[in-house]
Design a protein around this motif. Structure first.
Motif, PDB file in Angstrom:
ATOM      1  N   GLN A  52       0.831  -1.204   0.000  1.00 39.19           N
ATOM      2  CA  GLN A  52       0.000   0.000   0.000  1.00 39.19           C
ATOM      3  C   GLN A  52       0.866   1.254   0.000  1.00 39.19           C
ATOM      4  O   GLN A  52       0.577   2.215  -0.719  1.00 39.19           O
ATOM      5  CB  GLN A  52      -0.927  -0.023   1.215  1.00 39.19           C
ATOM      6  CG  GLN A  52      -1.955   1.076   1.220  1.00 39.19           C
ATOM      7  CD  GLN A  52      -2.948   0.933   2.365  1.00 39.19           C
ATOM      8  OE1 GLN A  52      -2.853   0.041   3.194  1.00 39.19           O
ATOM      9  NE2 GLN A  52      -3.902   1.833   2.408  1.00 39.19           N
ATOM     10  N   GLN A  67      -8.045  11.156  -2.240  1.00 38.87           N
ATOM     11  CA  GLN A  67      -8.498   9.816  -1.876  1.00 38.87           C
ATOM     12  C   GLN A  67      -8.655   9.674  -0.372  1.00 38.87           C
ATOM     13  O   GLN A  67      -9.610   9.069   0.112  1.00 38.87           O
ATOM     14  CB  GLN A  67      -7.518   8.762  -2.396  1.00 38.87           C
ATOM     15  CG  GLN A  67      -7.651   8.500  -3.868  1.00 38.87           C
ATOM     16  CD  GLN A  67      -6.783   7.336  -4.321  1.00 38.87           C
ATOM     17  OE1 GLN A  67      -6.085   6.715  -3.535  1.00 38.87           O
ATOM     18  NE2 GLN A  67      -6.844   7.043  -5.610  1.00 38.87           N
ATOM     19  N   GLU A  68      -7.702  10.227   0.399  1.00 39.04           N
ATOM     20  CA  GLU A  68      -7.782  10.157   1.855  1.00 39.04           C
ATOM     21  C   GLU A  68      -9.016  10.899   2.366  1.00 39.04           C
ATOM     22  O   GLU A  68      -9.682  10.434   3.289  1.00 39.04           O
ATOM     23  CB  GLU A  68      -6.512  10.710   2.484  1.00 39.04           C
ATOM     24  CG  GLU A  68      -5.305   9.811   2.292  1.00 39.04           C
ATOM     25  CD  GLU A  68      -3.986  10.448   2.725  1.00 39.04           C
ATOM     26  OE1 GLU A  68      -3.979  11.643   3.102  1.00 39.04           O
ATOM     27  OE2 GLU A  68      -2.967   9.742   2.683  1.00 39.04           O
ATOM     28  N   LEU A  71     -12.042   8.733   1.567  1.00 43.77           N
ATOM     29  CA  LEU A  71     -12.052   7.595   2.477  1.00 43.77           C
ATOM     30  C   LEU A  71     -12.548   8.022   3.854  1.00 43.77           C
ATOM     31  O   LEU A  71     -13.390   7.348   4.464  1.00 43.77           O
ATOM     32  CB  LEU A  71     -10.650   6.978   2.580  1.00 43.77           C
ATOM     33  CG  LEU A  71     -10.500   5.830   3.571  1.00 43.77           C
ATOM     34  CD1 LEU A  71     -11.385   4.651   3.194  1.00 43.77           C
ATOM     35  CD2 LEU A  71      -9.042   5.401   3.652  1.00 43.77           C
ATOM     36  N   ASP A  72     -12.045   9.153   4.348  1.00 40.86           N
ATOM     37  CA  ASP A  72     -12.469   9.665   5.652  1.00 40.86           C
ATOM     38  C   ASP A  72     -13.971   9.953   5.655  1.00 40.86           C
ATOM     39  O   ASP A  72     -14.683   9.594   6.596  1.00 40.86           O
ATOM     40  CB  ASP A  72     -11.673  10.924   5.991  1.00 40.86           C
ATOM     41  CG  ASP A  72     -11.947  11.411   7.397  1.00 40.86           C
ATOM     42  OD1 ASP A  72     -11.769  10.619   8.340  1.00 40.86           O
ATOM     43  OD2 ASP A  72     -12.342  12.588   7.542  1.00 40.86           O
ATOM     44  N   TYR A  74     -16.323   8.572   3.749  1.00 38.57           N
ATOM     45  CA  TYR A  74     -17.046   7.300   3.720  1.00 38.57           C
ATOM     46  C   TYR A  74     -17.010   6.613   5.082  1.00 38.57           C
ATOM     47  O   TYR A  74     -18.015   6.070   5.545  1.00 38.57           O
ATOM     48  CB  TYR A  74     -16.465   6.374   2.662  1.00 38.57           C
ATOM     49  CG  TYR A  74     -16.758   6.749   1.217  1.00 38.57           C
ATOM     50  CD1 TYR A  74     -17.421   7.928   0.886  1.00 38.57           C
ATOM     51  CD2 TYR A  74     -16.357   5.926   0.187  1.00 38.57           C
ATOM     52  CE1 TYR A  74     -17.674   8.267  -0.433  1.00 38.57           C
ATOM     53  CE2 TYR A  74     -16.616   6.251  -1.139  1.00 38.57           C
ATOM     54  CZ  TYR A  74     -17.274   7.427  -1.448  1.00 38.57           C
ATOM     55  OH  TYR A  74     -17.518   7.742  -2.752  1.00 38.57           O
ATOM     56  N   MET A  75     -15.832   6.640   5.734  1.00 40.55           N
ATOM     57  CA  MET A  75     -15.716   5.986   7.030  1.00 40.55           C
ATOM     58  C   MET A  75     -16.601   6.675   8.072  1.00 40.55           C
ATOM     59  O   MET A  75     -17.242   6.005   8.884  1.00 40.55           O
ATOM     60  CB  MET A  75     -14.256   5.942   7.473  1.00 40.55           C
ATOM     61  CG  MET A  75     -13.446   4.956   6.630  1.00 40.55           C
ATOM     62  SD  MET A  75     -11.726   4.846   7.113  1.00 40.55           S
ATOM     63  CE  MET A  75     -11.890   4.008   8.677  1.00 40.55           C
TER      64      MET A  75
END
Length: 89
Positions: A52, A67-68, A71-72, A74-75
């Motif tokens: 990764q 992307q981070e 992702l944050d 969505y989480m």
């Protein structure tokens, strides 16, 4: 150069042979990379995370940040994000 049915056979053979050589080199490099991951695992590194990290280092910083952030988001939406705030001692 032999011309068989409109195909330059010598030129075609040269392309095929170059591709074959490159495929052999690609296989050798792939085996070398696999060996390095094996060495890393043998010294205690988590290979999944290492892969990764390598993938992330290939990205441009702005792509990685985007992307981070997604992702944050969505989480958080799924209730998977670490809680922050008043719970710390």
């Amino acid at each position: 150069m032999a011309d068989t049915g409109g195909v330059a056979a010598d030129q075609l053979r040269a392309f095929v042979e170059r591709i074959e050589r490159l495929e052999e080199e690609k296989k050798a490099i792939s085996d070398d990379i696999k060996d390095v991951y094996g060495e890393a695992k043998g010294t205690g590194f988590d290979v999944k995370i290492l892969r990764q990290v390598v993938r992330l280092r290939k990205q441009e910083p702005h792509e990685r940040e985007e992307q981070e952030a997604i992702l944050d988001l969505y989480m958080h939406a799924l209730g998977m994000a670490a809680q922050s705030g008043g719970d710390e001692v």
